[in-house]
Motif scaffolding. Structure first.
Motif, PDB file in Angstrom:
ATOM      1  N   CYS A  34       4.987   5.398  -0.564  1.00 23.15           N
ATOM      2  CA  CYS A  34       5.006   4.208  -1.412  1.00 23.15           C
ATOM      3  C   CYS A  34       5.861   4.420  -2.659  1.00 23.15           C
ATOM      4  O   CYS A  34       5.610   5.328  -3.455  1.00 23.15           O
ATOM      5  N   CYS A  68       0.740  -3.711  -5.587  1.00 21.53           N
ATOM      6  CA  CYS A  68       1.367  -3.599  -4.261  1.00 21.53           C
ATOM      7  C   CYS A  68       2.042  -4.915  -3.888  1.00 21.53           C
ATOM      8  O   CYS A  68       1.448  -5.985  -4.024  1.00 21.53           O
ATOM      9  N   GLN A  70       3.274  -5.400  -0.805  1.00 17.73           N
ATOM     10  CA  GLN A  70       3.155  -5.469   0.659  1.00 17.73           C
ATOM     11  C   GLN A  70       4.488  -5.314   1.383  1.00 17.73           C
ATOM     12  O   GLN A  70       4.814  -6.096   2.273  1.00 17.73           O
ATOM     13  N   CYS A  71       5.231  -4.285   0.972  1.00 16.69           N
ATOM     14  CA  CYS A  71       6.507  -4.045   1.643  1.00 16.69           C
ATOM     15  C   CYS A  71       6.291  -3.522   3.062  1.00 16.69           C
ATOM     16  O   CYS A  71       7.123  -3.709   3.937  1.00 16.69           O
ATOM     17  N   GLY A  72       5.177  -2.820   3.273  1.00 12.35           N
ATOM     18  CA  GLY A  72       4.868  -2.342   4.608  1.00 12.35           C
ATOM     19  C   GLY A  72       5.335  -0.932   4.918  1.00 12.35           C
ATOM     20  O   GLY A  72       5.084  -0.423   6.018  1.00 12.35           O
ATOM     21  N   CYS A  74       4.230   1.904   3.898  1.00 14.80           N
ATOM     22  CA  CYS A  74       3.093   2.797   4.162  1.00 14.80           C
ATOM     23  C   CYS A  74       2.564   2.590   5.578  1.00 14.80           C
ATOM     24  O   CYS A  74       2.241   3.552   6.279  1.00 14.80           O
ATOM     25  N   ALA A  85      -0.939  -1.313   4.353  1.00 14.69           N
ATOM     26  CA  ALA A  85      -0.350  -2.493   3.695  1.00 14.69           C
ATOM     27  C   ALA A  85      -1.232  -3.713   3.929  1.00 14.69           C
ATOM     28  O   ALA A  85      -1.517  -4.490   3.008  1.00 14.69           O
TER      29      ALA A  85
HETATM   30  S1  SF4 Z   1       2.758  -2.046   1.127  1.00 19.77           S
HETATM   31 FE1  SF4 Z   1       2.239   0.117   0.978  1.00 19.77          FE
HETATM   32  S2  SF4 Z   1       4.172   1.116   0.494  1.00 19.77           S
HETATM   33 FE2  SF4 Z   1       4.448  -1.064   0.048  1.00 19.77          FE
HETATM   34  S3  SF4 Z   1       3.913  -1.319  -2.126  1.00 19.77           S
HETATM   35 FE3  SF4 Z   1       2.041  -1.689  -0.958  1.00 19.77          FE
HETATM   36  S4  SF4 Z   1       0.997   0.278  -0.864  1.00 19.77           S
HETATM   37 FE4  SF4 Z   1       3.106   0.692  -1.447  1.00 19.77          FE
END
Ligand code: SF4
Ligand code: SF4
Length: 391
Positions: A34, A68, A70-72, A74, A85
């Motif tokens: 992340c 977060c 939610q880029c995905g 992780c 996510a």
């Molecule tokens: S989706 Fe996962 S990697 Fe992306 S910002 Fe949220 S916790 Fe971090």
């Protein structure tokens, strides 16, 4: 203070989203992946742990849930398909429902049939109400807005906004209180001294200016889609245009109202497209339509991890925004046709009914993010400020 353990937390959370957090064995890959972990060696897996041990209060009052985007990344790298996510998104939905004392958010998120009935019922109510109070159809655009008398829209809007503001303040205020208690933030630590006020100012600027308006970290840090998407399809831009468009429309509506009060221009007076308030509304409306349309396309296509799981409530927010924006443009087009066509009046009625419904469901849909995220980012900014200045 005693700690309450909720043994049903995971089961309850699963009603709000699809993550299988029992699969998580806290390996830390998501933390390493992340880009927003911010040297926090337990982000985001700490929240999965909170859910696993049933600490509801700690989970919903975690300011970091809202950092977060939610880029995905992780989820893509998680070795056990625990989908962190989606878990973060689920926890945010859960937090919104937790702080909504009317339980409407919970119904919309977890009971789609009952939720749909409420939404359709509210829409029909607004449509029938405005149909019942409508006036004559004029053949000239000068009297177009008399079709639904302005005082009726105005009064209904005020009543609705007061109701929504009360529900929102109750939810957001409770969240702020919980976060303040959790972090030991008091009025004195916020405003008691000159340095405290400066720190509060920096945290406010960071939450409202840099992040909410400027999308700084989303834009600069979450760039996993830079290689694969052209600029016009990047997540941060779609997100930002939706927010900017909405705020621009809010500003244009407020200015229109203010101009009416101070006697510059009566609401509904025909103006050319380049009239500043009309131009602002048109540009903001285009930005909003652009962002919302891409959100809908991405959700329909399940484009990437961020859009794989959509709840009816997520769709409700997008559809109401899209219909409000689209009907707004149809009205604008109808106003330039002389005489105004009959369908223009009915689109106007639809526009007002849908816009009222959008406002009504503001505290209960994805729209609520616009209120909860800045509050959480403010507390996050305070904590980050402490770290920066301690170092
Ligand atoms: S989706 Fe996962 S990697 Fe992306 S910002 Fe949220 S916790 Fe971090
Ligand atoms: S969510 Fe996946 S990557 Fe993160 S700690 Fe758990 S198993 Fe590891």
């Amino acid at each position: 203070m005693s700690t309450v353990v909720n043994t049903n937390l995971i089961t309850d959370l699963q009603k709000f989203g699809g993550a299988d957090i029992n699969a998580c064995f806290s390996c830390g890959t998501c933390t390493a992946t992340c880009v927003l972990a911010d040297n926090d060696a337990t982000f985001p897996r700490r929240f999965i742990r909170l859910a696993q041990v049933g600490l509801t209060d700690d989970l919903v009052a975690s300011k970091e849930l809202w950092t977060c985007y939610q880029c995905g990344l992780c989820t893509t790298n998680c070795p056990t398909q625990a989908d962190p996510a989606e878990f973060m998104a689920t926890s945010r939905r859960y937090a919104i429902a937790h702080y909504d004392k009317t339980r409407i958010a919970r119904i919309l998120y977890t009971r789609p049939v009952v939720g749909s009935a409420i939404v359709v019922g509210a829409g029909l109510f607004f449509a029938l109400f405005f149909a019942a109070v409508r006036g004559e159809q004029s053949t000239t655009s000068l009297a177009f807005f008399d079709f639904i008398p302005y005082p009726v829209i105005h009064t209904a809007g005020i009543v609705l906004m007061v109701m929504v503001a009360l529900f929102s303040l109750l939810g957001v205020g409770t969240l702020a209180r919980d976060m303040a208690r959790h972090d030991g933030v008091t009025w004195r630590s916020l405003l008691g001294t000159r340095s405290a006020r400066a720190r509060t100012g920096r945290a406010l600027w960071s939450a409202l200016g840099l992040e909410s308006l400027g999308q700084k970290r989303y834009r600069e840090d979450c760039h996993d889609d830079v290689e694969v998407e052209p600029l016009y399809r990047r997540r941060w831009l779609i997100h930002a245009l939706t927010i900017w468009g909405f705020l621009g429309l809010l500003l244009a509506t407020t200015l229109d109202y203010a101009f009416d009060i101070v006697g510059i221009k009566a609401t509904g007076t025909p103006v050319p497209i380049w009239y500043p308030v009309r131009l602002l509304g048109t540009v903001a409306g285009l930005a909003l339509m652009y962002g919302v349309t891409w959100f809908m396309v991405n959700r329909a296509r399940k484009e990437g991890v961020s859009f794989e799981h959509s709840k009816p409530s997520d769709w409700l927010f997008l559809v109401l925004l899209w219909v409000t924006g689209f009907t707004g443009f149809v009205i604008e087009a109808a106003l330039y046709l002389e005489p105004v066509p009959a369908w223009g009046y009915w689109i106007f009625l639809l526009h007002v009914a849908v816009a009222m419904e959008l406002v009504l469901f503001l505290p209960f849909t994805k729209f609520a993010h616009a209120m909860y995220r800045p509050v959480a980012l403010f507390f996050y900014g305070l904590a980050r400020d402490d770290t920066t200045h301690a170092g």
